[in-house]
Design an enzyme around this catalytic site. Sequence first.
Site, mmCIF file in Angstrom:
data_model
loop_
_atom_site.group_PDB
_atom_site.id
_atom_site.type_symbol
_atom_site.label_atom_id
_atom_site.label_comp_id
_atom_site.label_asym_id
_atom_site.label_seq_id
_atom_site.Cartn_x
_atom_site.Cartn_y
_atom_site.Cartn_z
ATOM 1 C CG HIS A 244 -2.048 -1.006 1.077
ATOM 2 N ND1 HIS A 244 -2.512 -1.782 2.109
ATOM 3 C CD2 HIS A 244 -2.788 -1.341 -0.020
ATOM 4 C CE1 HIS A 244 -3.510 -2.557 1.656
ATOM 5 N NE2 HIS A 244 -3.683 -2.297 0.376
ATOM 6 C CD GLU B 226 -0.627 0.226 4.511
ATOM 7 O OE1 GLU B 226 -0.065 -0.876 4.432
ATOM 8 O OE2 GLU B 226 -1.860 0.373 4.568
ATOM 9 C CG HIS C 117 -0.138 -4.326 4.918
ATOM 10 N ND1 HIS C 117 -0.892 -3.813 3.901
ATOM 11 C CD2 HIS C 117 0.300 -5.534 4.491
ATOM 12 C CE1 HIS C 117 -0.923 -4.677 2.892
ATOM 13 N NE2 HIS C 117 -0.199 -5.731 3.213
ATOM 14 C CD GLU D 148 -2.473 -3.729 8.812
ATOM 15 O OE1 GLU D 148 -1.872 -2.632 8.721
ATOM 16 O OE2 GLU D 148 -3.201 -4.190 7.917
HETATM 17 ZN ZN ZN Z 1 -1.915 -2.006 4.018
#
Ligand code: ZN
Length: 304
Positions: free
Chosen positions: A64, A67, A210, A269
């Site tokens: 992403h 990110e 992420h 994450e």
């Molecule tokens: Zn992500």
Amino acid sequence: MSGRIVSIVDDYGYDKMIVDLNRLCSANPFLQLSYIGESVMGKPIPAIQIGTGDVRIHYNAAFHANEWITSLIALVFLEEYGNAIRTDSFILDRRAIDLFRRTTLYMVPMVNPDGVDLVQYGVNESHPFYELLMQWNESSCDYSQWKSNIRGVDLNDQFPAHWEIETLRRNPTGPGPRDYPGEAPLSEPEAVALADFTKHNNFHLVIALHTQGREIYWNYRDYEPIRACWIAEQLAAVSGYKAVKLTDSDAGYKDWFIQEFRRPGFTVEVGFGSNPLPIGQFYDIYEEARTILVLGLSLCSLSD
Ligand SMILES: [Zn+2]
């Protein structure tokens, strides 16, 4: 802590990463740089291979766009791991050369280079997607909330793991900053590159980095092996993150990996706050993330 080669800066983008990767490879001749494919804009997507072992581990970052701090985590980890191997010293509580001999790590530090550069540097009128990007971004020049690739497709909704269900769930209106799964699974070259790379190397364990939330996602529709939950709990214990069982999510990279290979695959994450996480938090985030990256190299055996 490393950081002597890798530049910890808040305008980190593709070109800076390539400079750092080349410097890391010069300092550590046992690092092998290759390219797994190209982005929509023709940027070669680099992978670094490190280790001589039979246990094949894959980490990736910056699926992403906003990110991008995860790319720095990947690079600083490569620097720290490379230093520890070269000097035969420890990384956390592990002797690096033991990890090096037991595993082969395949790191893809920036899956979405066009998206990262869009978030970091914006676009001007000479960019071939300028008009479309302005339209998709509702005429704003602020791309800080952009997660997609340069065609407005969310690369982590691109994988053939109940993609049709994810598409119905997202109910997308078309390309945009986030959550558009594309016209078909694997319609985007970055997703194709990673899928091909994964099939070719037949990894035993994968971790996709992420931001944010300090959480570890470890399951997918009961396709995951029993030990995936246990590994997630170990990773959570060392990092202070929370292992979370997810439902109602499909078409992500780790979903597809678990479904296709029935091996442990994780989305981690890192950090906590609002994306993009500020560079001032980098070292705090790295301290947590490196515990996961080191343990990820330690937990998997050939039977996995
Ligand atoms: Zn992500």
